[in-house]
Design a protein around this motif. Structure first.
Motif, short mmCIF file in Angstrom:
data_model
loop_
_atom_site.label_atom_id
_atom_site.label_comp_id
_atom_site.label_asym_id
_atom_site.label_seq_id
_atom_site.Cartn_x
_atom_site.Cartn_y
_atom_site.Cartn_z
N ASP A 128 0.84 -1.19 0.00
CA ASP A 128 0.00 0.00 0.00
C ASP A 128 0.88 1.25 0.00
N TYR A 129 0.25 2.40 -0.18
CA TYR A 129 0.96 3.67 -0.09
C TYR A 129 1.69 3.73 1.24
N GLY A 130 2.97 4.12 1.21
CA GLY A 130 3.78 4.17 2.42
C GLY A 130 4.23 5.58 2.73
N MET A 131 4.60 5.80 4.00
CA MET A 131 5.00 7.13 4.45
C MET A 131 6.15 7.00 5.43
N ILE A 132 7.23 7.75 5.17
CA ILE A 132 8.33 7.83 6.12
C ILE A 132 8.52 9.28 6.52
N MET A 133 8.77 9.49 7.81
CA MET A 133 8.99 10.83 8.35
C MET A 133 10.49 11.05 8.45
N HIS A 258 14.02 23.70 21.63
CA HIS A 258 12.83 23.38 20.85
C HIS A 258 12.54 21.89 20.97
N GLU A 259 11.25 21.55 20.96
CA GLU A 259 10.83 20.15 21.08
C GLU A 259 9.76 19.85 20.02
N ILE A 260 10.00 18.80 19.24
CA ILE A 260 9.05 18.38 18.21
C ILE A 260 8.42 17.07 18.64
N LEU A 261 7.09 17.00 18.63
CA LEU A 261 6.35 15.82 19.01
C LEU A 261 5.73 15.20 17.77
N MET A 262 5.99 13.89 17.54
CA MET A 262 5.54 13.21 16.33
C MET A 262 4.96 11.85 16.72
N PRO A 263 3.63 11.77 16.93
CA PRO A 263 3.03 10.49 17.32
C PRO A 263 3.22 9.41 16.25
N MET A 264 3.52 8.21 16.73
CA MET A 264 3.65 7.04 15.88
C MET A 264 2.40 6.17 15.96
N ARG A 265 1.94 5.90 17.16
CA ARG A 265 0.75 5.08 17.40
C ARG A 265 -0.11 5.75 18.47
N GLY A 266 -1.41 5.65 18.33
CA GLY A 266 -2.33 6.15 19.33
C GLY A 266 -2.55 7.65 19.25
N HIS A 267 -3.43 8.13 20.13
CA HIS A 267 -3.75 9.55 20.21
C HIS A 267 -3.19 10.10 21.51
N TRP A 268 -2.56 11.27 21.43
CA TRP A 268 -1.86 11.85 22.56
C TRP A 268 -2.46 13.21 22.91
N ARG A 269 -2.67 13.43 24.20
CA ARG A 269 -3.20 14.71 24.67
C ARG A 269 -2.04 15.61 25.08
N LEU A 270 -1.95 16.75 24.44
CA LEU A 270 -0.95 17.75 24.78
C LEU A 270 -1.63 18.84 25.60
N ASP A 271 -1.22 18.97 26.87
CA ASP A 271 -1.70 20.05 27.72
C ASP A 271 -0.56 21.06 27.87
N ASP A 283 0.87 13.47 12.78
CA ASP A 283 0.90 14.90 13.09
C ASP A 283 2.31 15.30 13.54
N THR A 284 2.62 16.57 13.38
CA THR A 284 3.89 17.12 13.85
C THR A 284 3.60 18.39 14.63
N CYS A 285 4.09 18.44 15.88
CA CYS A 285 3.85 19.59 16.75
C CYS A 285 5.18 20.17 17.18
N ARG A 307 9.93 11.98 20.12
CA ARG A 307 10.19 13.34 20.60
C ARG A 307 11.59 13.75 20.17
N VAL A 308 11.69 14.89 19.48
CA VAL A 308 12.96 15.36 18.94
C VAL A 308 13.29 16.72 19.57
N ARG A 309 14.52 16.84 20.07
CA ARG A 309 14.95 18.10 20.68
C ARG A 309 16.25 18.56 20.05
N SER A 310 16.39 19.86 19.89
CA SER A 310 17.61 20.42 19.33
C SER A 310 18.75 20.34 20.35
N THR A 311 19.97 20.17 19.84
CA THR A 311 21.17 20.17 20.68
C THR A 311 22.23 21.05 20.01
#
Length: 321
Positions: A128-133, A258-271, A283-285, A307-311
């Motif tokens: 099927d159609y594939g996607m890589i981040m 800076h912090e980038i949030l990228m869900p792989m599985r499931g739904h995540w609540r960001l407060d 999604d990418t936040c 979760r990706v953070r700059s260094t």
């Protein structure tokens, strides 16, 4: 931070805008159906048609590639890090001057930190159609793409010419190089000798992490995937962790990076101070420094999030001796 300000920093998977003419192999049979997505930062697209969702960079770029089955991305190299994790599908990554020095197959959730200085390509070998981040090191993603000579030669036979200014020109549309702009030069034999040909055994143990191994390590704390002391030890200008249920406390925290949030599985609540949002797979936040936030799965079942953070580390791993 207001909900409107945070919403502007969330790129939804369903809102991603593809570019089908991003690179020099856009007309080459076997590569002419791929789609390129530039999510954060300018990326490395060679086309003026490329849409950029968030231009401000956190010290690295975020992008994605979407391809139907049997579609491949041609052999190329980067001057800075190029990290992929598989969001959807099954993908074969291969490398070397002709793409036959080594290869590895990645399943959903797996991640690869491709060494700089080698030619690499990838193809969707699923059904099927594939996607890589993608995570690309540096604010300017290393100044573009370096193509294997045969890629440039093949593309010219299908009407695409890459100028030395890094822009594409489609002769089939009547476009031509502007005055004073020469075609991108092809690497010479001597220059090609500088590109290593590592074997599968040299690359995979040091640059590939499997999803379920990371999930096991993330049972009580985030699994450190890329960075100092992580599973993959290179320090490419950012660090990567995998979070799952129970990896982090529910209390809010702040960062000075800076912090980038990228869900792989499931739904995540960001407060966050000012509101909340639900993040979904794909999604990418982009959360800026100093904003208090917490992130937790919002439903039962499998949940994982990169979760990706700059260094301050240099933006590019190299092949281990």
């Amino acid at each position: 931070m207001t909900p409107q300000e945070m919403d502007a920093r969330i790129v939804r998977y369903g809102d991603l805008k593809p570019c089908k003419t991003a690179f020099i192999d856009a007309h080459t049979p076997g590569s002419d159906q791929k789609e390129n997505f530039t999510i954060i930062g300018g990326g490395v697209s060679e086309s003026p048609d490329q849409h950029v969702h968030i231009r401000d960079t956190p010290g690295f770029n975020i992008g994605a590639a979407g391809q139907p089955p049997k579609c491949r991305n041609s052999l190329h190299s980067h001057r800075t890090a190029e990290v992929f994790f598989v969001l959807k599908g099954r993908w074969r990554f291969f490398w070397g001057r002709w793409g036959n020095a080594g290869e590895v197959v990645l399943e959903e959730g797996d991640i690869i930190n491709i060494p700089t200085g080698i030619f690499r390509g990838f193809e969707n070998i699923g059904t099927d159609y594939g996607m890589i981040m993608a995570i690309l090191g540096g604010d300017d993603a290393g100044g573009g793409v370096i193509w294997a000579p045969q890629v440039i030669e093949d593309a010219s036979g299908h009407g695409l010419v890459l100028g030395e200014n890094g822009k594409l020109y489609d002769t089939k549309k009547g476009e031509s190089l502007p005055d004073g702009i020469k075609p991108m030069s092809v690497l010479t034999d001597d220059e090609l000798k500088a590109y290593p040909e590592p074997t599968t055994q040299e690359v995979v143990p040091h640059y590939v992490a499997r999803y379920w191994d990371m999930m096991a390590l993330a049972d009580r704390q985030p699994a450190r995937v890329i960075g100092d002391g992580a599973m993959l030890h290179d320090k490419p200008g950012f660090e990567v962790e995998l979070l799952t249920r129970g990896s982090i406390p529910a209390e809010k925290y702040t960062t000075d990076t800076h912090e980038i949030l990228m869900p792989m599985r499931g739904h995540w609540r960001l407060d966050y101070d000012g509101g909340s949002a639900v993040l979904n797979p794909g999604d990418t936040c982009a959360v800026p420094p100093g904003v208090a936030r917490s992130v937790q799965p919002s439903m039962t079942g499998e949940a994982s999030l990169y979760r990706v953070r700059s260094t301050d580390d240099p933006a590019g791993p190299t092949v281990k001796a």
